[in-house]
Scaffold this active site. Structure first.
Site, PDB file in Angstrom:
ATOM      1  N   GLY A 130       4.655  -2.513  -0.352  1.00  0.00           N
ATOM      2  CA  GLY A 130       3.668  -1.462  -0.179  1.00  0.00           C
ATOM      3  C   GLY A 130       2.236  -1.970  -0.114  1.00  0.00           C
ATOM      4  O   GLY A 130       1.306  -1.209  -0.396  1.00  0.00           O
ATOM      5  N   SER A 146       1.585  -3.360  -6.480  1.00  0.00           N
ATOM      6  CA  SER A 146       2.025  -2.539  -5.355  1.00  0.00           C
ATOM      7  C   SER A 146       3.468  -2.117  -5.570  1.00  0.00           C
ATOM      8  O   SER A 146       4.210  -2.742  -6.332  1.00  0.00           O
ATOM      9  CB  SER A 146       1.928  -3.316  -4.044  1.00  0.00           C
ATOM     10  OG  SER A 146       2.971  -4.287  -3.967  1.00  0.00           O
ATOM     11  N   ASP A 147       3.855  -1.046  -4.891  1.00  0.00           N
ATOM     12  CA  ASP A 147       5.282  -0.795  -4.742  1.00  0.00           C
ATOM     13  C   ASP A 147       5.834  -1.884  -3.824  1.00  0.00           C
ATOM     14  O   ASP A 147       5.085  -2.581  -3.122  1.00  0.00           O
ATOM     15  CB  ASP A 147       5.531   0.601  -4.164  1.00  0.00           C
ATOM     16  CG  ASP A 147       6.917   1.122  -4.488  1.00  0.00           C
ATOM     17  OD1 ASP A 147       7.804   0.312  -4.843  1.00  0.00           O
ATOM     18  OD2 ASP A 147       7.130   2.339  -4.386  1.00  0.00           O
ATOM     19  N   TRP A 148       7.133  -2.044  -3.824  1.00  0.00           N
ATOM     20  CA  TRP A 148       7.763  -3.169  -3.114  1.00  0.00           C
ATOM     21  C   TRP A 148       7.546  -3.030  -1.603  1.00  0.00           C
ATOM     22  O   TRP A 148       7.948  -2.046  -1.004  1.00  0.00           O
ATOM     23  CB  TRP A 148       9.234  -3.230  -3.471  1.00  0.00           C
ATOM     24  CG  TRP A 148       9.531  -4.110  -4.653  1.00  0.00           C
ATOM     25  CD1 TRP A 148      10.521  -5.048  -4.719  1.00  0.00           C
ATOM     26  CD2 TRP A 148       8.856  -4.175  -5.916  1.00  0.00           C
ATOM     27  NE1 TRP A 148      10.490  -5.693  -5.940  1.00  0.00           N
ATOM     28  CE2 TRP A 148       9.478  -5.179  -6.688  1.00  0.00           C
ATOM     29  CE3 TRP A 148       7.763  -3.510  -6.473  1.00  0.00           C
ATOM     30  CZ2 TRP A 148       9.067  -5.519  -7.989  1.00  0.00           C
ATOM     31  CZ3 TRP A 148       7.349  -3.842  -7.767  1.00  0.00           C
ATOM     32  CH2 TRP A 148       7.987  -4.822  -8.495  1.00  0.00           C
TER      33      TRP A 148
END
Length: 853
Positions: A233, A229-231
């Protein structure tokens, strides 16, 4: 098994020995930059670091300095595959120095609009150029064992409501424009990791979008690597795991951990679902072992002559010459007096803001680079700023010291309020504060305290004091400014200057987590007089409000001597009049282009346009240098006969620019982005950002007509077209040869390029394909390939560009597949999207359909 020597992991055997709880631990991060170790099973933590234009390491706060390479739009505008691979290899060396196994880059999100806050992070508006440069970058990086993480998958094209906005995109536009660069990079380089985007795509968050992650990425494209995931996210537990999102970042977990185990108990998930994700994380661990990079290694700075040389080369190659009508460039030795003017001249704007920002090992400003080059030809340089362009005041760093001795400040941390009036706007400074829990030095007034703190001594909720000495270097009135993540006050010489403790209004700093920026004027300061600065801060309310990730807060303290606007312009005019050549260095900076917010317009800030107009009117030998990551409007462009687009050039921005201006390097860049005359001409307008959203949705109304495709289909002339750029020499194209098209769509385009000028140069030849007989509306033409060759004066070279089925195809939504339709296709060899040099025709005998790569 946790040493740095290469080890062949038997992943199935490891999984068989792990408990369910241990497997679940593998599915979320440990802190900001590591996977979760399982020491009892001999599994170490894999280290990651932000890219894409550098390797910051594991700390935002007090990080180890790093090399900053040019922004991706600059690298994309080089059209240089070999250079992108060299940059990738250099970034891998940086990763080895930082003990980093995974670099969080490259970014390949298509730039829909010039206003995108992170537009500078991606290579191009064109999917073929974007993906091709990305593939070279990935191959260079992974050739030295460091995993690339291509991001943000997908349609993460704006910052407004980026965690929740729903990108409504047709399947055809999704495939042809927004997924295409990822597809090319996967086909040609196979990045070992993908990062999901924050946003929704057609109703479903990308981190739990099964159509995106499983149907397309895994099954159709055959991706075998890990998806993270994005941070912050990750927004679900079972859904994200079932979709194939393997790793939640950062830690500690929010959506996994015990929630995963409960989902298994409730049979919303099954043990094989956990195994599938854990297997991918262990696969990344295998790459980490293969790299030879030690686990939990100390971070080191890499600063060698070889790195500096590449930084300088990359910076120069990211420069695009847009106009040279009076042949003022390159600057010749008869120019004895040079005026350097503009807000981007004295400060080295190395990159845009947000995740791309880092602490550079060193920087060379345009003023410094130009001054050094001018000295070599015996020219004198005079500088004046002319006008200011900052959104926030420049950080106070050049003027601070701790105890008047070194360029540092001091941070102290307490786990409870040191005094009852600590955050008061009028504390009793005679009260001695109790001993702090922990303290450290820093060399900056801009500190994001997300890391770099001793967690064993400082609680998540804490109180802080930042202290330093401010010494102005000029007499006069000075502006100071402050914004914080948390609640805090600024005191100078014991007096309250800025109050951000009493219901501070929200702002855009610190990834959208900070307060508004407040400015105050300090009257009548004297150069050399020391002033004691103290900022008192607490993150208590900040944490209580539910910050999306753990941080002790942040401060951004700025200062600059006030500039009278009219006097600044007068000084610039006088300097320009009294010079043989004037170099105007203008543009944007990382205040304006940054993760966390989009631009509101394409305007140059402040009085920049007036400054340019005034200087152009008094000196016929004026060179305008615009520095920005994405396009800006240029209302004075007709009056400017000499114009350079410099992008953000990394550490060596000043030397790279000077090398081009003084002719040490013949410019060869071509714009990777169309520069429109006005924002309203951009194909995405008005469906972009906060003005284009409709109840949380952004509709991609332009479909496949993104970038130059949109301008051409509407017959709208841009300011400067895609692929455009000049040289100090001239080139000629001739002898077009087209091979027959094979049944599976492969053919070659051959032609001769000749340097018809009198100096050595490099030319980017672009190959476009058009389908005039298509059953669906298609762009007027689309970039299908390109080649960059270096030629001495008078030299010729035959160039061959190989094309495949994607040069002929479009995505058929009815059949859910790509199609190359039988018929005739036009082929163009061009110097830009508008400047066609050669044209021919090929024919595909029989239509065919396919899925996959």
């Amino acid at each position: 098994m946790a040493d740095s020597e290469a080890a062949e992991l038997n992943i199935d055997e490891i999984l068989a020995k792990l408990t369910l709880g241990q497997k679940v631990k593998l599915l979320s991060g440990h802190g900001w930059w590591h996977t979760t170790p399982i020491p009892e099973a001999g599994i170490p933590a894999v280290r990651m670091s932000d890219g894409p234009n550098g390797v910051r390491g594991t700390r935002f706060f007090n990080g180890v300095p790093s090399s900053c390479f040019p922004s991706s739009t600059g690298l994309g505008s080089s059209f240089d595959v070999q250079l992108a691979a060299e940059v990738g290899k250099a970034l891998a060396d940086e990763c080895h120095a930082k003990g980093c196994h995974v670099l969080l880059g490259p970014t390949v999100n298509t730039q829909r609009s010039p206003l995108g806050g992170r537009g500078f992070e991606s290579f191009s508006e064109d999917p073929h150029l974007n993906g091709t440069i990305a593939a070279a970058y990935v191959n260079g990086l992974q050739s030295k064992g460091v995993a690339a993480t291509i991001k943000h998958f997908a349609t993460n094209d704006q910052e407004f409501e980026r965690f929740s906005i729903d990108s409504i995109v047709s399947e055809r536009a999704l495939r042809e424009i927004y997924l295409k660069p990822f597809q090319i990079a996967l086909k040609d380089a196979n990045p070992w990791a993908f990062m999901t985007a924050y946003n929704r795509l057609n109703g479903t968050h990308c981190s739990e979008n099964k159509h995106l992650l499983d149907n397309i990425l895994r099954k159709e494209w055959g991706f075998k690597g890990m998806v993270m995931s994005d941070w912050t996210g990750t927004y679900s537990t079972a859904e994200s795991i079932q979709a194939g999102m393997d790793l939640e970042m950062p830690g500690p977990t929010t959506m996994r951990g015990n929630a995963v185990i409960r989902s298994v108990v409730g049979q919303k998930l099954f043990p094989e679902d956990i195994d599938n994700c854990a297997r991918k994380v262990l696969g990344l661990l295998q790459h980490a072992y293969d790299s030879g990079i030690p686990f939990d290694a100390p971070e080191q700075t890499l600063d060698t002559p070889q790195v500096r040389s590449l930084l300088r080369k990359a910076s120069a190659d990211a420069v695009v010459l847009l106009k040279n009508e009076n042949r003022v460039l390159p600057i010749k030795s008869d120019k004895r007096k040079i005026a350097v003017i503009g807000p981007n001249a004295k400060y080295a704007v190395t990159s845009g803001g947000g995740s791309a920002a880092l602490l550079s090992t060193y920087t060379v400003s345009p003023l410094e680079g130009i001054t050094a080059a001018a000295k070599e030809i015996g020219a004198e340089v005079k500088y004046t700023v002319g006008s200011l362009s900052h959104q926030y005041l420049p950080v106070i760093d050049p003027y601070i010291s701790h105890g008047g001795k070194d360029k540092t400040a001091f941070f102290e941390f307490w786990n409870e309020s040191p005094t009852e009036d600590f955050l008061s706007t009028s504390p009793d400074f005679s009260n001695q504060l109790p001993p702090c829990a922990w303290s450290t030095k820093t060399n900056s007034g801009q500190c994001f305290l997300a890391d770099g703190i001793d967690d064993s001594k400082v609680n998540e909720v804490c109180w802080l004091k930042f202290s330093t000495t401010f010494t102005p270097d000029e007499d006069g009135d000075w502006d100071v400014s402050l914004n914080v993540a948390g609640r805090g006050n600024l005191f100078i010489d014991g007096k309250l200057i800025i109050d951000l403790s009493t219901n501070p209004a929200p702002g855009e700093s610190f990834f959208g987590l900070g307060t508004e920026d407040i400015r105050k004027v300090l009257k009548g300061l004297k150069a050399g007089t020391k002033h004691e600065i103290e900022i008192r801060l607490s993150n208590k309310d900040f944490i209580a409000k539910g910050a999306p990730f753990s941080t002790r807060g942040g401060i951004r303290l700025g200062a600059i001597k006030q500039l009278d606007a009219e006097q600044g312009l007068k000084d610039a005019i006088a300097a320009a009049k009294d010079s043989d050549v004037a170099i105007l260095v203008i543009g944007l900076n990382n205040d304006w282009e940054s993760e966390g917010h989009d631009r509101q317009n394409m305007d140059l800030p402040g009085l920049t346009n007036r400054l340019v107009t005034e200087v152009l009117s008094v000196n016929p030998n004026t060179i305008v240098v615009n520095q920005s990551g994405t396009p800006v409007e240029m209302p004075w462009v007709e009056e400017a006969h000499t114009l350079v687009q410099a992008f953000y050039g990394g550490n060596e921005v000043g030397n790279g620019l000077a090398d081009v201006l003084f002719g040490k390097v013949n410019p060869s860049g071509k714009l990777a982005l169309t520069f429109p005359k006005r924002l309203e001409d951009n194909p995405s307008y008005p469906s972009f950002g906060d003005k284009g959203q409709s109840h949380g949705k952004i509709v991609y109304n332009e479909g496949v007509f993104v970038g130059y495709r949109g301008y051409e289909v509407k017959k709208l002339a841009p300011l400067f077209p895609f692929g455009y750029g000049l040289s100090y020499t001239t080139f000629e194209h001739s002898s077009l040869e087209l091979s027959p098209v094979s049944p599976d769509g492969k053919f070659t385009v051959s032609f001769t390029v000749k340097n018809t000028g009198d100096v050595e140069g490099r030319e980017v030849s672009q190959v476009y394909v058009a389908d005039p007989e298509s059953s669906l509306p298609r762009p007027v033409k689309e970039l299908a390939g390109f080649s960059k060759v270096s030629l001495k004066a008078g030299e010729s070279q035959k160039v061959t560009v190989s094309l495949d089925k994607y040069a002929l195809s479009f995505y058929d939504e009815r059949k859910g597949s790509w199609v190359a339709e039988a018929g005739k296709f036009a082929v163009y060899v061009a110097a830009s999207s508008e400047d066609v040099k050669l044209s021919g025709e090929v024919q595909l005998a029989k239509s065919f359909f396919w899925n996959g790569l």
